[in-house]
Design a protein around this motif. Sequence first.
Motif, PDB file in Angstrom:
ATOM      1  N   GLN A   1      18.571  65.666  -3.922  1.00 54.56           N
ATOM      2  CA  GLN A   1      17.526  65.875  -4.922  1.00 54.56           C
ATOM      3  C   GLN A   1      17.932  65.364  -6.297  1.00 54.56           C
ATOM      4  O   GLN A   1      17.108  65.261  -7.202  1.00 54.56           O
ATOM      5  CB  GLN A   1      17.207  67.371  -5.014  1.00 54.56           C
ATOM      6  N   GLY A   2      19.210  65.041  -6.454  1.00 48.46           N
ATOM      7  CA  GLY A   2      19.714  64.524  -7.713  1.00 48.46           C
ATOM      8  C   GLY A   2      21.220  64.348  -7.637  1.00 48.46           C
ATOM      9  O   GLY A   2      21.911  65.181  -7.050  1.00 48.46           O
ATOM     10  N   LEU A   3      21.718  63.255  -8.210  1.00 54.96           N
ATOM     11  CA  LEU A   3      23.148  62.966  -8.165  1.00 54.96           C
ATOM     12  C   LEU A   3      23.594  62.418  -9.517  1.00 54.96           C
ATOM     13  O   LEU A   3      22.844  61.687 -10.177  1.00 54.96           O
ATOM     14  CB  LEU A   3      23.460  61.930  -7.081  1.00 54.96           C
ATOM     15  N   ALA A   4      24.809  62.759  -9.907  1.00 52.91           N
ATOM     16  CA  ALA A   4      25.420  62.175 -11.095  1.00 52.91           C
ATOM     17  C   ALA A   4      26.289  60.997 -10.664  1.00 52.91           C
ATOM     18  O   ALA A   4      26.689  60.889  -9.492  1.00 52.91           O
ATOM     19  CB  ALA A   4      26.260  63.217 -11.825  1.00 52.91           C
ATOM     20  N   LEU A   5      26.596  60.131 -11.611  1.00 56.69           N
ATOM     21  CA  LEU A   5      27.426  58.968 -11.295  1.00 56.69           C
ATOM     22  C   LEU A   5      28.786  59.408 -10.758  1.00 56.69           C
ATOM     23  O   LEU A   5      29.342  58.764  -9.863  1.00 56.69           O
ATOM     24  CB  LEU A   5      27.594  58.091 -12.543  1.00 56.69           C
ATOM     25  N   ARG A   6      29.288  60.511 -11.285  1.00 60.25           N
ATOM     26  CA  ARG A   6      30.598  61.004 -10.828  1.00 60.25           C
ATOM     27  C   ARG A   6      30.560  61.381  -9.343  1.00 60.25           C
ATOM     28  O   ARG A   6      31.591  61.304  -8.651  1.00 60.25           O
ATOM     29  CB  ARG A   6      31.012  62.213 -11.676  1.00 60.25           C
ATOM     30  N   ASP A   7      29.394  61.764  -8.845  1.00 55.73           N
ATOM     31  CA  ASP A   7      29.272  62.160  -7.437  1.00 55.73           C
ATOM     32  C   ASP A   7      29.363  60.961  -6.486  1.00 55.73           C
ATOM     33  O   ASP A   7      29.668  61.140  -5.298  1.00 55.73           O
ATOM     34  CB  ASP A   7      27.922  62.855  -7.200  1.00 55.73           C
ATOM     35  N   VAL A   8      29.090  59.787  -6.990  1.00 62.76           N
ATOM     36  CA  VAL A   8      28.974  58.630  -6.094  1.00 62.76           C
ATOM     37  C   VAL A   8      29.856  57.460  -6.506  1.00 62.76           C
ATOM     38  O   VAL A   8      29.772  56.381  -5.915  1.00 62.76           O
ATOM     39  CB  VAL A   8      27.499  58.158  -6.025  1.00 62.76           C
TER      40      VAL A   8
ATOM     41  N   LEU B   1      16.564  55.748 -15.089  1.00 59.14           N
ATOM     42  CA  LEU B   1      17.312  55.035 -14.049  1.00 59.14           C
ATOM     43  C   LEU B   1      17.466  55.952 -12.837  1.00 59.14           C
ATOM     44  O   LEU B   1      17.635  57.160 -12.970  1.00 59.14           O
ATOM     45  CB  LEU B   1      18.693  54.635 -14.572  1.00 59.14           C
ATOM     46  N   VAL B   2      17.421  55.351 -11.650  1.00 63.74           N
ATOM     47  CA  VAL B   2      17.595  56.119 -10.411  1.00 63.74           C
ATOM     48  C   VAL B   2      18.621  55.427  -9.526  1.00 63.74           C
ATOM     49  O   VAL B   2      18.879  54.225  -9.670  1.00 63.74           O
ATOM     50  CB  VAL B   2      16.272  56.272  -9.629  1.00 63.74           C
ATOM     51  N   LEU B   3      19.188  56.200  -8.635  1.00 70.02           N
ATOM     52  CA  LEU B   3      20.018  55.641  -7.573  1.00 70.02           C
ATOM     53  C   LEU B   3      19.111  55.223  -6.425  1.00 70.02           C
ATOM     54  O   LEU B   3      18.179  55.953  -6.070  1.00 70.02           O
ATOM     55  CB  LEU B   3      21.009  56.684  -7.059  1.00 70.02           C
ATOM     56  N   ILE B   4      19.342  54.064  -5.864  1.00 77.27           N
ATOM     57  CA  ILE B   4      18.672  53.722  -4.607  1.00 77.27           C
ATOM     58  C   ILE B   4      19.746  53.704  -3.525  1.00 77.27           C
ATOM     59  O   ILE B   4      20.810  53.118  -3.684  1.00 77.27           O
ATOM     60  CB  ILE B   4      17.899  52.395  -4.690  1.00 77.27           C
ATOM     61  N   VAL B   5      19.446  54.425  -2.445  1.00 77.09           N
ATOM     62  CA  VAL B   5      20.443  54.719  -1.408  1.00 77.09           C
ATOM     63  C   VAL B   5      19.881  54.296  -0.054  1.00 77.09           C
ATOM     64  O   VAL B   5      18.707  54.571   0.250  1.00 77.09           O
ATOM     65  CB  VAL B   5      20.767  56.237  -1.384  1.00 77.09           C
ATOM     66  N   PRO B   6      20.666  53.602   0.777  1.00 80.37           N
ATOM     67  CA  PRO B   6      20.176  53.252   2.116  1.00 80.37           C
ATOM     68  C   PRO B   6      19.684  54.479   2.872  1.00 80.37           C
ATOM     69  O   PRO B   6      20.275  55.572   2.759  1.00 80.37           O
ATOM     70  CB  PRO B   6      21.411  52.640   2.801  1.00 80.37           C
ATOM     71  N   CYS B   7      18.627  54.342   3.637  1.00 83.64           N
ATOM     72  CA  CYS B   7      17.997  55.498   4.277  1.00 83.64           C
ATOM     73  C   CYS B   7      18.944  56.267   5.201  1.00 83.64           C
ATOM     74  O   CYS B   7      18.853  57.484   5.314  1.00 83.64           O
ATOM     75  CB  CYS B   7      16.767  55.042   5.063  1.00 83.64           C
ATOM     76  N   GLY B   8      19.845  55.580   5.846  1.00 87.94           N
ATOM     77  CA  GLY B   8      20.734  56.273   6.772  1.00 87.94           C
ATOM     78  C   GLY B   8      21.941  56.917   6.112  1.00 87.94           C
ATOM     79  O   GLY B   8      22.758  57.558   6.789  1.00 87.94           O
TER      80      GLY B   8
ATOM     81  N   ARG C   1      15.970  55.103  -0.164  1.00 84.33           N
ATOM     82  CA  ARG C   1      15.473  56.303  -0.834  1.00 84.33           C
ATOM     83  C   ARG C   1      15.878  56.259  -2.306  1.00 84.33           C
ATOM     84  O   ARG C   1      16.988  55.842  -2.642  1.00 84.33           O
ATOM     85  CB  ARG C   1      16.048  57.576  -0.183  1.00 84.33           C
ATOM     86  N   SER C   2      14.991  56.706  -3.178  1.00 83.73           N
ATOM     87  CA  SER C   2      15.305  56.825  -4.606  1.00 83.73           C
ATOM     88  C   SER C   2      15.752  58.248  -4.897  1.00 83.73           C
ATOM     89  O   SER C   2      15.080  59.215  -4.517  1.00 83.73           O
ATOM     90  CB  SER C   2      14.064  56.506  -5.453  1.00 83.73           C
ATOM     91  N   VAL C   3      16.884  58.364  -5.551  1.00 85.95           N
ATOM     92  CA  VAL C   3      17.447  59.673  -5.887  1.00 85.95           C
ATOM     93  C   VAL C   3      17.594  59.746  -7.403  1.00 85.95           C
ATOM     94  O   VAL C   3      18.202  58.853  -8.008  1.00 85.95           O
ATOM     95  CB  VAL C   3      18.827  59.873  -5.212  1.00 85.95           C
TER      96      VAL C   3
END
Length: 297
Positions: free
Chosen positions: A181-188, A167-174, A257-259
Amino acid sequence: MRLDLADLHLFLCIVDAGSITQGAQRAHLTLASASERLRSIEEDVGVKLLERRPRGVVTTEAGDALAQHARLLLQQQALMKDALNAFVAGRRGTLRLDANTAALTEFLPEKLAHWLVRHPQLNVELRERTSVDIVKAVEAGFAEAGLISDAVDTGDLQVRPVAPEPLVLIVPCGHPLATSQGLALRDVHREPFVGLFPESALQEHISEQARIAGLELSFRVRMKDFRGVCEMVAHGVGMGIVPASVALRQAREGAYRSVPLADAWARRRLCVCVRDWDSLSVPVRDLLNHLLADAEA
């Protein structure tokens, strides 16, 4: 009238041979046994069926009628046997397969299409369930096999990987985190999210992992499918969590972007799980071998 199929078979053997002796041989009976059964048949129907002549036997008018119906009945029996044998041999029937959301939407469609084309008399009934629920169903014998994430405990089940599906995070480009380079669920977890409908197996899985971690996600909108989630994220509505294959397939230049999602539960492989490989029905084993072919190669 109490004629059975064995009686009809014997009668036709005699009619086709034109002789009680030769008919008995074709039916694998002794002459005495065949003669006795023939007498019983005529007594049962209450009319003479054969005329004995020096060179054999010929049918009476009633015998012709019985022979005609006997052939139809025995032909129907042969068709019935063929139909049932096809189910026994796994050439006909309906298979039931439980699968999680990623397997249903990304992995199975192409794979299953090729297999179904090769087996035109077999049908497949798919059910979307969470990996945890699939494991419970297979353990309890309610399902023969399932497609799950290897992030869940499978106990004593036999498990074979078929494909990576993180599974990846998809994040708006802006978004400021789009270049991470990598994020945990707790970060977001305080960010606005776009999710799937609550009845989605994947959405249940994500919500359960958030609950275990003591986090609460805020969803601005929930969509029916991954395409809707990706479209919302591309327009800047919020973040989403989708399988990496979905993020790649739905991506457009500059859309999002996929993170990589750093949590262990997100680093998944799709696997098949069964109680006992050797006890699977023929068609289910054939289907699973087909799904495993690329992974084992």
